[in-house]
Enzyme design. Sequence first.
Site, PDB file in Angstrom:
ATOM      1  CB  ALA A 226      -0.936  -0.001   1.216  1.00 23.77           C
ATOM      2  N   GLY A 230      11.820   4.981   1.753  1.00 26.08           N
ATOM      3  CA  GLY A 230      13.232   4.633   1.731  1.00 26.08           C
ATOM      4  C   GLY A 230      13.597   3.524   2.706  1.00 26.08           C
ATOM      5  CD  GLN A 233       8.556  -2.910   0.715  1.00 22.41           C
ATOM      6  OE1 GLN A 233       9.127  -3.841   1.250  1.00 22.41           O
ATOM      7  NE2 GLN A 233       8.113  -2.972  -0.522  1.00 22.41           N
ATOM      8  CG  ASP A 345       6.729  13.855   5.153  1.00 19.41           C
ATOM      9  OD1 ASP A 345       6.995  14.670   4.252  1.00 19.41           O
ATOM     10  OD2 ASP A 345       6.840  12.631   4.993  1.00 19.41           O
TER      11      ASP A 345
END
Length: 523
Positions: A226, A230, A233, A345
């Site tokens: 999904a 870096g 996952q 972020d």
Amino acid sequence: MAVVSRNPATSSSSGDDPLLPHLWSIRKALDGQGEDLEELVFNCVRMFKDDERYQNDARFLKIWFLYMDSSPEFERVFTEMEQSKICAYNSFFYQNYALFLEAKGKLIDAFMVYQLGISRNAKPLESLKKAEALFRDRMSAIVDACNHDKMYDGDSEHGESCINPWAMSTVKDLLQRMDSQISKYEGYHSSNKAYSGKVALSSLQKSARNKVIDIGGKKYQIKGCAGLGGFAQVFKAYVNSNPDDVVALKVQKPPFSWEFYIYRQLDKRIPDKERASFGFAHRLHLYSDYSILVCNYLGHGTLQDAINSNVVIGVFMEEVLCIYYTIEMLSMLETLHSANILHGDFKPDNMLIRYARDDLTEEGFRERSGPWSNQGLCLVDWGRGIDLNLFPGKTKFNGDCRTSGFRCVEMQEKKPWTCQVDTYGLCVIVHMMLHNSYMEIQKKTFSDGTHLYQPKSSFKRYWQVQLWSDLFTKLLNINPNEDHKELLRNLRESFQDYMCSNPQFIRKLKQLLVKQRTSLCSA
């Protein structure tokens, strides 16, 4: 890991490809069936290490990495691969081994591996160079942090502190100080041993679908990838193979508990009415080599997907929909910053779309009541989250997010920042929704020496120009001495006032959300 096709009939015969039966056996072992995985991998490597037919075979390279992952003498394994010339000109070889060394703390060795691959012109070379550049960025952050004798740099003139909140030394120090606190949080499970499940977590990087991994006594059936970063996952998974119990598994190497800490702070500080806008983490499983964060799964796409769906057909997001998502993001930052947390972020990839279970009504929009309470955005990926409560009251930050297109003005000009890391991100997202492009800014200097930052792109005359002009002007030029949360609230209310000024706007918004859901979910 895509070791071999599930259908042997579609592959070449084992006579033409003697490696193939071994790949089938290893694939079965990865799926939790058949013989012992380590023994199969060891025998396969021993048998074919000197077979020239497989020197440049990517399948065999993956077997070597499985072998390396299970071996305490990984440097010896690398030497063997070098001697046997296993994929010596494949950049995948150097990228993966360098990441492996970085996770082990062997930073100089990792750098030398990148340089070795580049000197050999390993293909694809651009991918390797990009990975090496990202490695340099990470190392620069470490060097910057090590240049400080203390955790905080005092500014005697202004009585303020300044720090890079993302420096590895900063995060490590904070985690060490709070270790006893974090270990008491509900859902925290820690082990000083490596992950030892039958299916290697490294094998999930490719073709993970339907593999079953065992974590903390629960079996998770992987249904697909999904998200990809870096170091981590994210996988969609069924708990105990139950399709009605779906979660997101964030698998990260090296292990990282900071995001779990931020999630628990959100649980404490965000009001229940707003909590669904910030994602949930059920538990963290921390091993010596990996961390696995178990979170809620939302499968309706991201705000980036919604933006892209317009870009690919050459149209722009309807202004009413842009206004709706702008209200959502303003409300989100108002709530988050009031809780003394920065996201760090703030970009459309990290905004999951939530849809109401029931049909939306024309009432309850402003108050977000009824079906509207389940409609909106959900902010995820808290790895760069900043807990302001852990720093002195006047602390400002000097780190660079290094995310192209989302570096706030202060980062670009190497000045201290706080809330701007998120408010600038909001401006970029709004610009993307309106213009289908990243935001470029210009600095206007006036005769009295003052200046103003504004987007270079102009507004279409039929838009609500005053609303958009106020948003960009005020958020790109925040006075550091003023309470920006009041600014966020005032902007949110101005957009809400416009939407509620005419019932037609809410009706049109409802239609657009139904259309968007149909389009994104069918894709």
